[in-house]
Design a protein around this motif. Structure first.
Motif, PDB file in Angstrom:
ATOM      1  N   ARG A 242       0.831  -1.211   0.000  1.00 16.93           N
ATOM      2  CA  ARG A 242       0.000   0.000   0.000  1.00 16.93           C
ATOM      3  C   ARG A 242       0.864   1.260   0.000  1.00 16.93           C
ATOM      4  O   ARG A 242       0.540   2.242  -0.675  1.00 16.93           O
ATOM      5  N   GLU A 243       1.963   1.219   0.772  1.00 19.78           N
ATOM      6  CA  GLU A 243       2.873   2.368   0.791  1.00 19.78           C
ATOM      7  C   GLU A 243       3.466   2.612  -0.590  1.00 19.78           C
ATOM      8  O   GLU A 243       3.537   3.746  -1.072  1.00 19.78           O
ATOM      9  N   ALA A 244       3.873   1.531  -1.266  1.00 19.19           N
ATOM     10  CA  ALA A 244       4.462   1.671  -2.592  1.00 19.19           C
ATOM     11  C   ALA A 244       3.423   2.079  -3.629  1.00 19.19           C
ATOM     12  O   ALA A 244       3.710   2.864  -4.549  1.00 19.19           O
ATOM     13  N   LEU A 245       2.185   1.550  -3.495  1.00 12.39           N
ATOM     14  CA  LEU A 245       1.121   1.865  -4.454  1.00 12.39           C
ATOM     15  C   LEU A 245       0.684   3.321  -4.399  1.00 12.39           C
ATOM     16  O   LEU A 245       0.057   3.821  -5.336  1.00 12.39           O
ATOM     17  N   ALA A 246       1.021   3.998  -3.331  1.00 14.01           N
ATOM     18  CA  ALA A 246       0.652   5.408  -3.222  1.00 14.01           C
ATOM     19  C   ALA A 246       1.335   6.255  -4.285  1.00 14.01           C
ATOM     20  O   ALA A 246       0.830   7.325  -4.647  1.00 14.01           O
ATOM     21  N   SER A 247       2.462   5.767  -4.808  1.00 11.67           N
ATOM     22  CA  SER A 247       3.192   6.576  -5.796  1.00 11.67           C
ATOM     23  C   SER A 247       3.673   5.767  -6.994  1.00 11.67           C
ATOM     24  O   SER A 247       4.441   6.271  -7.804  1.00 11.67           O
ATOM     25  N   ALA A 248       3.218   4.500  -7.090  1.00 10.55           N
ATOM     26  CA  ALA A 248       3.719   3.660  -8.176  1.00 10.55           C
ATOM     27  C   ALA A 248       2.624   2.754  -8.719  1.00 10.55           C
ATOM     28  O   ALA A 248       1.626   2.471  -8.039  1.00 10.55           O
ATOM     29  N   LYS A 249       2.811   2.271  -9.946  1.00 11.11           N
ATOM     30  CA  LYS A 249       1.899   1.302 -10.535  1.00 11.11           C
ATOM     31  C   LYS A 249       2.074  -0.046  -9.833  1.00 11.11           C
ATOM     32  O   LYS A 249       3.115  -0.292  -9.205  1.00 11.11           O
ATOM     33  N   PRO A 250       1.094  -0.958  -9.960  1.00 11.64           N
ATOM     34  CA  PRO A 250       1.210  -2.259  -9.290  1.00 11.64           C
ATOM     35  C   PRO A 250       2.489  -3.013  -9.633  1.00 11.64           C
ATOM     36  O   PRO A 250       3.112  -3.604  -8.743  1.00 11.64           O
ATOM     37  N   ALA A 258       9.601  -6.377  -3.593  1.00 14.18           N
ATOM     38  CA  ALA A 258      10.419  -7.577  -3.797  1.00 14.18           C
ATOM     39  C   ALA A 258      11.878  -7.297  -3.479  1.00 14.18           C
ATOM     40  O   ALA A 258      12.557  -8.103  -2.830  1.00 14.18           O
ATOM     41  N   ARG A 259      12.363  -6.142  -3.924  1.00 13.22           N
ATOM     42  CA  ARG A 259      13.756  -5.773  -3.630  1.00 13.22           C
ATOM     43  C   ARG A 259      13.964  -5.585  -2.135  1.00 13.22           C
ATOM     44  O   ARG A 259      15.009  -5.925  -1.588  1.00 13.22           O
ATOM     45  N   ALA A 260      12.972  -5.007  -1.482  1.00  9.65           N
ATOM     46  CA  ALA A 260      13.117  -4.687  -0.063  1.00  9.65           C
ATOM     47  C   ALA A 260      13.004  -5.913   0.839  1.00  9.65           C
ATOM     48  O   ALA A 260      13.615  -5.953   1.909  1.00  9.65           O
ATOM     49  N   THR A 261      12.220  -6.921   0.409  1.00  6.31           N
ATOM     50  CA  THR A 261      11.925  -8.041   1.301  1.00  6.31           C
ATOM     51  C   THR A 261      12.432  -9.391   0.829  1.00  6.31           C
ATOM     52  O   THR A 261      12.487 -10.342   1.603  1.00  6.31           O
ATOM     53  N   GLY A 262      12.766  -9.492  -0.464  1.00  8.48           N
ATOM     54  CA  GLY A 262      13.178 -10.790  -0.992  1.00  8.48           C
ATOM     55  C   GLY A 262      12.008 -11.690  -1.343  1.00  8.48           C
ATOM     56  O   GLY A 262      12.200 -12.853  -1.713  1.00  8.48           O
ATOM     57  N   GLN A 263      10.779 -11.171  -1.260  1.00  7.54           N
ATOM     58  CA  GLN A 263       9.590 -11.961  -1.591  1.00  7.54           C
ATOM     59  C   GLN A 263       9.448 -12.099  -3.107  1.00  7.54           C
ATOM     60  O   GLN A 263      10.020 -11.337  -3.891  1.00  7.54           O
ATOM     61  N   ASP A 264       8.643 -13.097  -3.525  1.00  7.88           N
ATOM     62  CA  ASP A 264       8.445 -13.369  -4.942  1.00  7.88           C
ATOM     63  C   ASP A 264       7.722 -12.213  -5.634  1.00  7.88           C
ATOM     64  O   ASP A 264       6.637 -11.793  -5.197  1.00  7.88           O
ATOM     65  N   ARG A 265       8.308 -11.742  -6.719  1.00  8.14           N
ATOM     66  CA  ARG A 265       7.764 -10.562  -7.389  1.00  8.14           C
ATOM     67  C   ARG A 265       6.388 -10.842  -8.018  1.00  8.14           C
ATOM     68  O   ARG A 265       5.492  -9.989  -7.961  1.00  8.14           O
ATOM     69  N   LYS A 266       6.217 -12.022  -8.623  1.00  6.69           N
ATOM     70  CA  LYS A 266       4.942 -12.329  -9.271  1.00  6.69           C
ATOM     71  C   LYS A 266       3.812 -12.399  -8.247  1.00  6.69           C
ATOM     72  O   LYS A 266       2.701 -11.904  -8.495  1.00  6.69           O
ATOM     73  N   ALA A 267       4.102 -13.016  -7.110  1.00 11.18           N
ATOM     74  CA  ALA A 267       3.087 -13.094  -6.063  1.00 11.18           C
ATOM     75  C   ALA A 267       2.748 -11.711  -5.521  1.00 11.18           C
ATOM     76  O   ALA A 267       1.576 -11.404  -5.241  1.00 11.18           O
ATOM     77  N   LEU A 268       3.761 -10.882  -5.398  1.00  6.68           N
ATOM     78  CA  LEU A 268       3.532  -9.517  -4.923  1.00  6.68           C
ATOM     79  C   LEU A 268       2.712  -8.717  -5.929  1.00  6.68           C
ATOM     80  O   LEU A 268       1.850  -7.908  -5.544  1.00  6.68           O
ATOM     81  N   LEU A 273      -2.377  -6.024  -7.347  1.00  6.84           N
ATOM     82  CA  LEU A 273      -3.572  -5.833  -8.151  1.00  6.84           C
ATOM     83  C   LEU A 273      -4.832  -5.968  -7.308  1.00  6.84           C
ATOM     84  O   LEU A 273      -5.799  -5.220  -7.483  1.00  6.84           O
ATOM     85  N   GLU A 274      -4.802  -6.933  -6.385  1.00  2.18           N
ATOM     86  CA  GLU A 274      -5.945  -7.101  -5.483  1.00  2.18           C
ATOM     87  C   GLU A 274      -6.147  -5.879  -4.599  1.00  2.18           C
ATOM     88  O   GLU A 274      -7.261  -5.411  -4.414  1.00  2.18           O
ATOM     89  N   LEU A 275      -5.050  -5.375  -4.069  1.00  2.00           N
ATOM     90  CA  LEU A 275      -5.147  -4.205  -3.193  1.00  2.00           C
ATOM     91  C   LEU A 275      -5.590  -2.964  -3.954  1.00  2.00           C
ATOM     92  O   LEU A 275      -6.337  -2.134  -3.429  1.00  2.00           O
ATOM     93  N   ARG A 276      -5.099  -2.834  -5.195  1.00  2.00           N
ATOM     94  CA  ARG A 276      -5.488  -1.675  -5.994  1.00  2.00           C
ATOM     95  C   ARG A 276      -6.989  -1.727  -6.294  1.00  2.00           C
ATOM     96  O   ARG A 276      -7.654  -0.674  -6.399  1.00  2.00           O
ATOM     97  N   GLY A 277      -7.532  -2.919  -6.356  1.00  2.00           N
ATOM     98  CA  GLY A 277      -8.964  -3.070  -6.687  1.00  2.00           C
ATOM     99  C   GLY A 277      -9.882  -2.911  -5.500  1.00  2.00           C
ATOM    100  O   GLY A 277     -11.108  -2.810  -5.657  1.00  2.00           O
TER     101      GLY A 277
END
Length: 278
Positions: A242-250, A258-268, A273-277
């Motif tokens: 949500r913090e990133a979506l405030a100023s960036a596309k999904p 993904a860069r910040a946490t090491g989590q899977d980019r596709k899953a993120l 997209l779900e959060l944006r909706g």
């Protein structure tokens, strides 16, 4: 009592970064016993020498020094003790002194290092950020694209990243950190060892707001905590997205988290997209 001369060679001498009381006994003795001092700015070093009650030949050696001046210094080191100092702190840390050290070593000159003050290390110890592993990366670039690339380069490193920054560029750099490395803990250490020393640790957005309202002065050490294998303590993935979506596309938000946490980019991306909706 007259000081005994030093054996010929190159002496790398750390000097105070603000408080003149931080000069070491060994550094003062070396400056008293050397034959000449190679320095970035003769005016700055001249003030330190005056404070110490010393008078030595001062030879300019800075970013603009060429091979000819380096060769002259190395040639003199065969029978003279030359001290190398920067304007403040430990020489070779974000300055061109390493070329002189390489040239001296190649010529068989004895090189001696005298440890002392270093702004990067002082900032790290004050910050409270993890210090078992750290990366010093010099000054953040001035241009937006180069700054972004420099921050992206440390995104996957499991260590606290240390940069030097100038006061006029601090807020812009904090904004860049918030966008590129969301969720990271950040510290701003400035005016180290001086009267108005300050160290603030928090989120990049919070620090950016503070310094936008209170423009900083002085020299700054900017530190970025390492990313975690999962969400940072006290925050979840949805909060970061949500913090990133405030100023960036999904897609951009997913890449940042993904860069910040090491989590899977596709899953993120799917979650973004779900959060944006919603």
């Amino acid at each position: 009592m007259a000081h005994q001369p030093l054996r010929p060679g190159l002496y790398i001498v750390a000097t105070p970064i603000g408080n003149l009381g931080d000069i070491t006994v060994r550094a003062a003795e070396t400056l008293a016993r050397c034959d000449a001092v190679a320095c970035e700015d003769t005016r700055v070093t001249g003030k330190l020498m005056k404070h110490l009650g010393l008078s030595k030949p001062l030879r300019r050696y800075d970013d603009h020094a060429g091979a000819a001046e380096r060769e002259r210094l190395v040639a003199d080191m065969h029978d003279q003790a030359i001290a190398l100092v920067s304007d403040a702190g430990t020489p070779l840390v974000s300055d061109p002194g390493y070329r002189l050290v390489r040239a001296a070593r190649a010529a068989g000159i004895a090189v001696t290092a005298l440890p002392g003050a270093c702004a990067a290390i002082a900032g790290l110890t004050l910050s409270g950020l993890p210090n078992d592993r750290f990366l010093f990366a010099g000054f953040l670039p001035n241009k937006d694209k180069a700054r972004r690339e420099a921050l992206e380069a440390v995104a996957g490193i499991d260590a606290t990243a240390i940069f030097y920054e100038t006061a006029p560029r601090l807020v812009k750099s904090l904004d860049a950190i918030a966008a590129i490395l969301p969720g990271r803990e950040v510290s701003v250490a400035r005016e180290l060892t001086k009267l108005h020393e300050e160290c603030r640790t928090g989120s990049a957005p919070d620090l950016a707001r503070h310094y936008a309202a209170h423009p900083p002065k002085g020299e700054i050490v900017l530190l970025i905590g390492p990313g975690a294998a999962g969400p940072p303590p006290g925050q979840d993935i949805d909060a970061l997205l949500r913090e990133a979506l405030a100023s960036a596309k999904p897609s951009q938000a997913a890449a940042q988290v993904a860069r910040a946490t090491g989590q899977d980019r596709k899953a993120l991306y799917a979650r973004a997209l779900e959060l944006r909706g919603t």
